[in-house]
Design a protein around this motif. Structure first.
Motif, PDB file in Angstrom:
ATOM      1  N   SER A 273       0.797  -1.230   0.000  1.00 24.50           N
ATOM      2  CA  SER A 273       0.000   0.000   0.000  1.00 24.50           C
ATOM      3  C   SER A 273       0.826   1.274   0.000  1.00 24.50           C
ATOM      4  O   SER A 273       0.303   2.356  -0.247  1.00 24.50           O
ATOM      5  CB  SER A 273      -0.908   0.016   1.234  1.00 24.50           C
ATOM      6  OG  SER A 273      -0.130   0.176   2.413  1.00 24.50           O
TER       7      SER A 273
ATOM      8  N   ARG B  15       1.684  -4.867   9.198  1.00 21.38           N
ATOM      9  CA  ARG B  15       0.644  -5.676   9.837  1.00 21.38           C
ATOM     10  C   ARG B  15       0.181  -6.794   8.892  1.00 21.38           C
ATOM     11  O   ARG B  15      -0.045  -7.928   9.324  1.00 21.38           O
ATOM     12  CB  ARG B  15      -0.537  -4.801  10.247  1.00 21.38           C
ATOM     13  CG  ARG B  15      -0.211  -3.823  11.364  1.00 21.38           C
ATOM     14  CD  ARG B  15      -1.467  -3.362  12.087  1.00 21.38           C
ATOM     15  NE  ARG B  15      -1.177  -2.334  13.076  1.00 21.38           N
ATOM     16  CZ  ARG B  15      -0.662  -2.548  14.270  1.00 21.38           C
ATOM     17  NH1 ARG B  15      -0.351  -3.781  14.637  1.00 21.38           N
ATOM     18  NH2 ARG B  15      -0.442  -1.552  15.108  1.00 21.38           N
TER      19      ARG B  15
ATOM     20  N   ASN C  93       2.005   2.391   2.741  1.00 23.03           N
ATOM     21  CA  ASN C  93       1.939   2.751   4.156  1.00 23.03           C
ATOM     22  C   ASN C  93       2.604   1.628   4.942  1.00 23.03           C
ATOM     23  O   ASN C  93       2.086   0.508   5.001  1.00 23.03           O
ATOM     24  CB  ASN C  93       0.473   2.929   4.584  1.00 23.03           C
ATOM     25  CG  ASN C  93       0.330   3.343   6.039  1.00 23.03           C
ATOM     26  OD1 ASN C  93       0.747   2.624   6.945  1.00 23.03           O
ATOM     27  ND2 ASN C  93      -0.276   4.490   6.268  1.00 23.03           N
TER      28      ASN C  93
ATOM     29  N   GLU D 150      -3.371   2.753  12.177  1.00 22.67           N
ATOM     30  CA  GLU D 150      -3.525   3.443  10.900  1.00 22.67           C
ATOM     31  C   GLU D 150      -4.678   4.417  11.101  1.00 22.67           C
ATOM     32  O   GLU D 150      -5.846   4.019  11.124  1.00 22.67           O
ATOM     33  CB  GLU D 150      -3.827   2.451   9.769  1.00 22.67           C
ATOM     34  CG  GLU D 150      -3.453   2.967   8.379  1.00 22.67           C
ATOM     35  CD  GLU D 150      -4.054   4.328   8.050  1.00 22.67           C
ATOM     36  OE1 GLU D 150      -3.286   5.318   7.979  1.00 22.67           O
ATOM     37  OE2 GLU D 150      -5.274   4.416   7.897  1.00 22.67           O
ATOM     38  N   ASP D 151      -4.380   5.681  11.275  1.00 26.03           N
ATOM     39  CA  ASP D 151      -5.412   6.670  11.599  1.00 26.03           C
ATOM     40  C   ASP D 151      -5.290   7.907  10.718  1.00 26.03           C
ATOM     41  O   ASP D 151      -5.388   9.039  11.188  1.00 26.03           O
ATOM     42  CB  ASP D 151      -5.358   7.054  13.078  1.00 26.03           C
ATOM     43  CG  ASP D 151      -3.956   7.472  13.528  1.00 26.03           C
ATOM     44  OD1 ASP D 151      -3.071   7.606  12.661  1.00 26.03           O
ATOM     45  OD2 ASP D 151      -3.758   7.665  14.734  1.00 26.03           O
ATOM     46  N   SER D 152      -5.095   7.681   9.436  1.00 25.89           N
ATOM     47  CA  SER D 152      -5.048   8.800   8.491  1.00 25.89           C
ATOM     48  C   SER D 152      -6.338   9.620   8.596  1.00 25.89           C
ATOM     49  O   SER D 152      -7.432   9.061   8.732  1.00 25.89           O
ATOM     50  CB  SER D 152      -4.896   8.273   7.061  1.00 25.89           C
ATOM     51  OG  SER D 152      -3.767   7.435   6.951  1.00 25.89           O
TER      52      SER D 152
ATOM     53  N   THR E  23       4.330   6.700  13.159  1.00 26.68           N
ATOM     54  CA  THR E  23       2.963   6.300  13.476  1.00 26.68           C
ATOM     55  C   THR E  23       2.812   6.236  14.993  1.00 26.68           C
ATOM     56  O   THR E  23       3.808   6.145  15.717  1.00 26.68           O
ATOM     57  CB  THR E  23       2.638   4.921  12.857  1.00 26.68           C
ATOM     58  OG1 THR E  23       1.314   4.527  13.229  1.00 26.68           O
ATOM     59  CG2 THR E  23       3.617   3.860  13.351  1.00 26.68           C
TER      60      THR E  23
ATOM     61  N   LYS F 202      -7.459  11.294  11.023  1.00 26.57           N
ATOM     62  CA  LYS F 202      -8.177  11.056  12.280  1.00 26.57           C
ATOM     63  C   LYS F 202      -8.872  12.308  12.792  1.00 26.57           C
ATOM     64  O   LYS F 202      -9.835  12.219  13.557  1.00 26.57           O
ATOM     65  CB  LYS F 202      -7.220  10.514  13.330  1.00 26.57           C
ATOM     66  CG  LYS F 202      -6.089  11.456  13.726  1.00 26.57           C
ATOM     67  CD  LYS F 202      -5.180  10.796  14.759  1.00 26.57           C
ATOM     68  CE  LYS F 202      -4.008  11.700  15.130  1.00 26.57           C
ATOM     69  NZ  LYS F 202      -3.109  11.044  16.113  1.00 26.57           N
TER      70      LYS F 202
ATOM     71  N   LEU G 141       3.105   0.932   8.108  1.00 24.63           N
ATOM     72  CA  LEU G 141       2.398   0.325   9.233  1.00 24.63           C
ATOM     73  C   LEU G 141       1.368  -0.684   8.725  1.00 24.63           C
ATOM     74  O   LEU G 141       1.317  -1.831   9.192  1.00 24.63           O
ATOM     75  CB  LEU G 141       1.702   1.392  10.081  1.00 24.63           C
ATOM     76  CG  LEU G 141       0.822   0.839  11.207  1.00 24.63           C
ATOM     77  CD1 LEU G 141       1.671   0.146  12.268  1.00 24.63           C
ATOM     78  CD2 LEU G 141      -0.034   1.934  11.829  1.00 24.63           C
ATOM     79  N   ALA G 142       0.542  -0.259   7.767  1.00 25.51           N
ATOM     80  CA  ALA G 142      -0.477  -1.153   7.221  1.00 25.51           C
ATOM     81  C   ALA G 142       0.167  -2.373   6.568  1.00 25.51           C
ATOM     82  O   ALA G 142      -0.297  -3.507   6.724  1.00 25.51           O
ATOM     83  CB  ALA G 142      -1.348  -0.402   6.221  1.00 25.51           C
ATOM     84  N   ASP G 143       1.260  -2.148   5.838  1.00 22.83           N
ATOM     85  CA  ASP G 143       1.931  -3.256   5.166  1.00 22.83           C
ATOM     86  C   ASP G 143       2.571  -4.219   6.157  1.00 22.83           C
ATOM     87  O   ASP G 143       2.496  -5.443   5.997  1.00 22.83           O
ATOM     88  CB  ASP G 143       2.992  -2.716   4.203  1.00 22.83           C
ATOM     89  CG  ASP G 143       2.383  -2.138   2.940  1.00 22.83           C
ATOM     90  OD1 ASP G 143       1.168  -2.283   2.740  1.00 22.83           O
ATOM     91  OD2 ASP G 143       3.126  -1.533   2.145  1.00 22.83           O
TER      92      ASP G 143
END
Length: 305
Positions: A136, A144, A138, A204-206, A200, A208, A140-142
């Motif tokens: 992605s 996880r 990102n 994941e809080d884009s 971060t 927010k 953090l997202a990746d």
């Protein structure tokens, strides 16, 4: 630039050919959570990583290692398929007629398509799909997603491990289990490093700042007599922001209902006419609608209306 060396990372020497086990091992090559998936996932994440240095190098290091893991399993498959199908099937069928029927479970594509070698497919012959990978941009997202991929890979390896008594195969899979154990830790520690480096806060809080407050900390229960509220996820404080978690019955939060507009009459959808005539649409109409939406947004920016 990538360089190839002939030495495998670890030996892959089965004690004897086993065409039926090769059909099972195929899942660890080209299945959704097979080595091809993590190889491509990490390479794409690494190539697209916008943080030079330790993060990009780490991702590409593991992606390159996974290329070697694919090569290891492909080599193992070829050795397991040695003499298949004729020799392996004939010997087994002669020794046990009941087993002869089971031999129909051999992946026939190993003989027909690849001439006794592995394929970029899962154990059912479904081709490997680029849609399996997550990259992605990102981290953090990746990361996880990578933890989950390694956990699934290790789980499936453990299941396949129990389907063979070949000591050579077991030795290879023991190594793979260990690498999956480390790689899970690697990505979890990578998340800790992202937090420490200020990339971060752990979620994941884009955007927010624009999200609704209460739905962002509420567990909605839709089961009568649910005990889900006993879990940590429904009580105490949020992980980030130190707000109180809420457990409540799931109820409608607005008066909106599932009612779709009248259909385009040219699409011949079943319709009772209760909402009046539908609006005919075509490609030109779609372009016009898009242009009108764009002009409306521009007007909002200019006038604030």
């Amino acid at each position: 630039m990538y360089r190839h060396t002939k030495q495998l990372q670890n030996q892959v020497k089965p004690e004897r050919p086993d065409a039926l086990f090769a059909a099972k091992l195929q899942e660890l090559v080209g299945g959704q959570f097979g080595e091809m998936t993590v190889m491509m996932q990490y390479l794409w994440q690494g190539w697209n990583c916008r943080v030079p240095g330790k993060y990009k190098d780490m991702i590409l290091d593991i992606g390159t290692e996974e290329i070697g893991h694919v090569e290891m399993l492909v080599t193992m498959m070829a050795r397991l398929l040695e003499g298949a199908p004729s020799e392996t099937q004939a010997q087994a069928a002669a020794a046990n007629p009941a087993l002869a029927a089971v031999l129909g479970g051999q992946n026939v594509q190993h003989a027909i398509v690849t001439g006794g070698a592995a394929m970029p497919t899962n154990s059912q012959g479904v081709p490997w799909n680029g849609g399996y990978i997550v990259a992605s941009g990102n981290l953090l997202a990746d990361f996880r997603s990578n933890v989950a991929a390694e956990a699934q890979s290790r789980l499936q390896t453990a299941r396949v491990y129990q389907m063979t008594d070949d000591p050579g195969v077991k030795e290879t899979l023991q190594f793979n289990l260990a690498r999956d154990t480390y790689h899970q830790q690697q990505w979890l520690l990578g998340i800790e490093q992202l937090i420490e480096d200020g990339f971060t806060d752990g979620l994941e809080d884009s955007l927010k700042e624009v999200e609704d407050d209460e739905p962002g900390r509420t567990f909605y229960s839709f089961t009568e007599g649910s005990r889900a509220g006993e879990g940590r996820w429904a009580q105490g404080n949020t992980l980030i922001g130190d707000k109180e978690l809420i457990f409540t019955e799931g109820v409608p939060l607005a008066d909106d209902i599932n009612q779709v507009p009248a259909p385009d009459p040219l699409l011949f959808a079943t319709y009772d006419g209760s909402m009046g005539p539908g609006t005919p649409g075509n490609a030109a109409g779609s372009l016009k609608q898009g242009a009108e939406n764009l002009m409306h947004k521009a007007k909002e920016k200019l006038t604030g209306e």
